[in-house]
Design a protein around this motif. Structure first.
Motif, short mmCIF file in Angstrom:
data_model
loop_
_atom_site.label_atom_id
_atom_site.label_comp_id
_atom_site.label_asym_id
_atom_site.label_seq_id
_atom_site.Cartn_x
_atom_site.Cartn_y
_atom_site.Cartn_z
N THR A 186 -20.53 -18.14 19.97
CA THR A 186 -20.92 -17.29 18.85
C THR A 186 -20.82 -18.06 17.53
O THR A 186 -21.71 -17.96 16.68
CB THR A 186 -20.03 -16.04 18.80
N ILE B 66 -29.81 -12.21 15.67
CA ILE B 66 -29.39 -10.93 16.27
C ILE B 66 -29.66 -10.94 17.77
O ILE B 66 -28.81 -10.52 18.56
CB ILE B 66 -30.12 -9.76 15.58
N GLY B 67 -30.82 -11.42 18.18
CA GLY B 67 -31.14 -11.49 19.60
C GLY B 67 -30.20 -12.41 20.37
O GLY B 67 -29.78 -12.09 21.49
N LEU C 253 -27.08 -13.21 19.55
CA LEU C 253 -25.76 -12.60 19.63
C LEU C 253 -25.73 -11.46 20.65
O LEU C 253 -24.75 -11.28 21.37
CB LEU C 253 -25.30 -12.11 18.26
N LYS C 254 -26.81 -10.68 20.74
CA LYS C 254 -26.88 -9.63 21.74
C LYS C 254 -26.88 -10.21 23.15
O LYS C 254 -26.24 -9.68 24.05
CB LYS C 254 -28.14 -8.79 21.55
N ALA C 255 -27.61 -11.31 23.34
CA ALA C 255 -27.67 -11.93 24.66
C ALA C 255 -26.32 -12.53 25.05
O ALA C 255 -25.94 -12.48 26.22
CB ALA C 255 -28.75 -13.02 24.67
N TRP D 34 -23.28 -11.48 24.05
CA TRP D 34 -22.27 -10.46 24.26
C TRP D 34 -22.71 -9.34 25.20
O TRP D 34 -22.00 -8.35 25.37
CB TRP D 34 -21.86 -9.85 22.92
N LYS D 35 -23.85 -9.49 25.85
CA LYS D 35 -24.36 -8.47 26.77
C LYS D 35 -23.45 -8.38 27.99
O LYS D 35 -23.08 -9.38 28.58
CB LYS D 35 -25.78 -8.83 27.20
N LYS D 36 -23.12 -7.17 28.36
CA LYS D 36 -22.29 -6.96 29.54
C LYS D 36 -23.19 -6.92 30.77
O LYS D 36 -24.28 -6.34 30.74
CB LYS D 36 -21.53 -5.63 29.43
#
Length: 67
Positions: free
Chosen positions: A3, A40-41, A43-45, A47-49
């Motif tokens: 991150t 944003i994409g 960081l979402k990828a 931290w995706k569970k």
């Protein structure tokens, strides 16, 4: 750790875009928005569970459609 790397990379790329645009007397505009959306994409990828796999032999499944 990843991150922090993504955020540092964003700052470097956005700084390069903003610096080159300010020399021309313009704002970063659409390129800045694209880079921000990529941040944003990413960081979402990161931290995706993971999805839970459903047990097909689950006896506690009380779904109305399966009765």
């Amino acid at each position: 750790m990843v991150t922090i790397g993504v955020v540092v990379l964003f700052v470097i790329i956005f700084g390069a875009i903003a610096g080159s645009m300010s020399d021309a007397g313009r704002t970063p505009g659409i390129l800045g928005l694209i880079v921000f959306g990529a941040l944003i994409g990413a960081l979402k990828a990161i931290w995706k569970k993971p999805k839970k796999e459903e047990n097909k032999d689950d006896k506690d499944n009380t779904s109305v459609l399966q009765k």
